[in-house]
Design an enzyme around this catalytic site. Structure first.
Site, short mmCIF file in Angstrom:
data_model
loop_
_atom_site.label_atom_id
_atom_site.label_comp_id
_atom_site.label_asym_id
_atom_site.label_seq_id
_atom_site.Cartn_x
_atom_site.Cartn_y
_atom_site.Cartn_z
N ASP A 44 45.45 42.38 46.51
CA ASP A 44 46.84 42.29 46.07
C ASP A 44 47.48 41.02 46.60
OD1 ASP A 44 49.46 44.07 45.17
OD2 ASP A 44 49.87 42.81 46.91
N TYR A 49 53.63 34.73 47.66
CA TYR A 49 52.83 34.67 48.89
C TYR A 49 52.20 33.30 49.11
CZ TYR A 49 52.95 39.82 48.52
OH TYR A 49 53.34 41.13 48.39
N LYS A 74 51.94 39.09 41.25
CA LYS A 74 53.31 39.49 40.90
C LYS A 74 54.13 38.26 40.51
CE LYS A 74 52.84 42.69 44.78
NZ LYS A 74 51.92 41.88 45.60
N HIS A 107 57.88 41.33 40.70
CA HIS A 107 57.96 41.46 42.16
C HIS A 107 59.26 42.09 42.64
CE1 HIS A 107 56.26 39.44 46.03
NE2 HIS A 107 56.77 40.62 46.29
#
Length: 285
Positions: A44, A49, A74, A107
């Protein structure tokens, strides 16, 4: 590994590996390779990120066939809206070096997430995304999106752990046939989760750690979990949760730990919304 079947028939591992807060490319690549070597196949990540490229390299280097993986990313707030979302999906595929995604989530429930979801529905229908869903959608916005979309979200990834068990939200997701997925299954150690007396007492019965008990509790409730650690030993420990079963009494004791409160923040809090949307405006460059 155990699996859940999503509302479109896609099978998803109930346990995966999360890479939140591992922005360093080399470290993230090493961690994902370690996780794959332990046995994780569900990874994930997210645009926000800043490590999709590292995840992609690790997948390539692992030598494991693509079809064995379940890869989630996401769409971030700054990429919301139909056209921007489409461009960002292409960028995520490029960074991950993938022809398709197994799961794509919105997200955060901010900016033009309806436009984002329309773009995701298009990619889903074209077979470029196997399943689509949302993250951090509280019941009100989740129901709103369900009622006015063609494709019911396959997954809703929300803060879920022993101190915030999301019982009511989970029931609503079940009603509309959406799989609940936990982020922060350890509450990032808040409320002294790793030394919690109830979890320790139960763990001692099975020769398991508090972390393993916390994961097992969620798994037995049908919650998908994606624990994050950079330590390979703990990756192995987190993976080793399928050889014991909590009793109904164990489950009741852990259920009693529920505060029904976030250990982090509320999306109903104006300051939180300002923080996330201000950050979302800045983009990801």
């Amino acid at each position: 590994m155990e699996y859940v079947t999503l509302n479109n028939g896609v099978k998803m591992p109930i346990l995966g590996y999360g890479v939140y807060q591992i922005p360093d490319q080399a470290e993230c690549e090493k961690c994902v390779l370690d996780a794959i070597s332990v046995g994780y196949r569900s990874i994930d990540t997210a645009q926000a990120y800043r490590n999709e490229e590292a995840v992609g390299r690790a997948i390539k280097k692992s030598g494991v066939p693509r079809e064995e993986f379940f890869i989630t990313t996401k769409v971030w707030i700054s990429n919301a809206g139909y056209e921007k979302a489409k461009a960002s999906i292409e960028e995520s595929l490029r960074k991950l070096q993938l022809d398709y995604l197994d799961l794509l989530l919105i997200h955060q429930p901010f900016n033009d997430y309806y436009g984002t979801y329309r773009a995701m529905e298009e990619y889903y229908k074209a077979g470029k995304i196997k399943a689509i869903g949302v993250s951090n959608f509280y019941p009100d916005r989740y129901i709103d999106l369900v009622q006015f979309s063609e494709v019911v979200p396959a997954v809703n990834q929300v803060e879920t752990h022993v101190f915030n068990q999301q019982v009511k939200a989970h029931e609503i997701m079940k009603k509309y046939n959406t799989q609940i997925e936990s982020w922060g299954p350890f509450a990032e150690g808040k409320n002294d989760l790793f030394t919690n007396a109830t979890l320790q007492e139960i763990g001692d019965q099975y020769n398991k750690s508090t972390a393993q008990v916390a994961l097992r509790f969620l798994i037995q409730r049908g919650v998908v979990v994606i624990p994050k650690t950079v330590n390979k030993d703990r990756m192995e420990q987190n993976f080793n949760v399928f050889d014991f079963q909590l009793t109904s009494m164990d489950m009741e004791k852990i259920a009693a730990l529920d505060t029904e409160q976030s250990a982090f923040f509320s999306h109903y809090d104006p300051q939180t919304v300002e923080f996330l949307t201000d950050y979302g405006k800045k983009g990801l460059e």
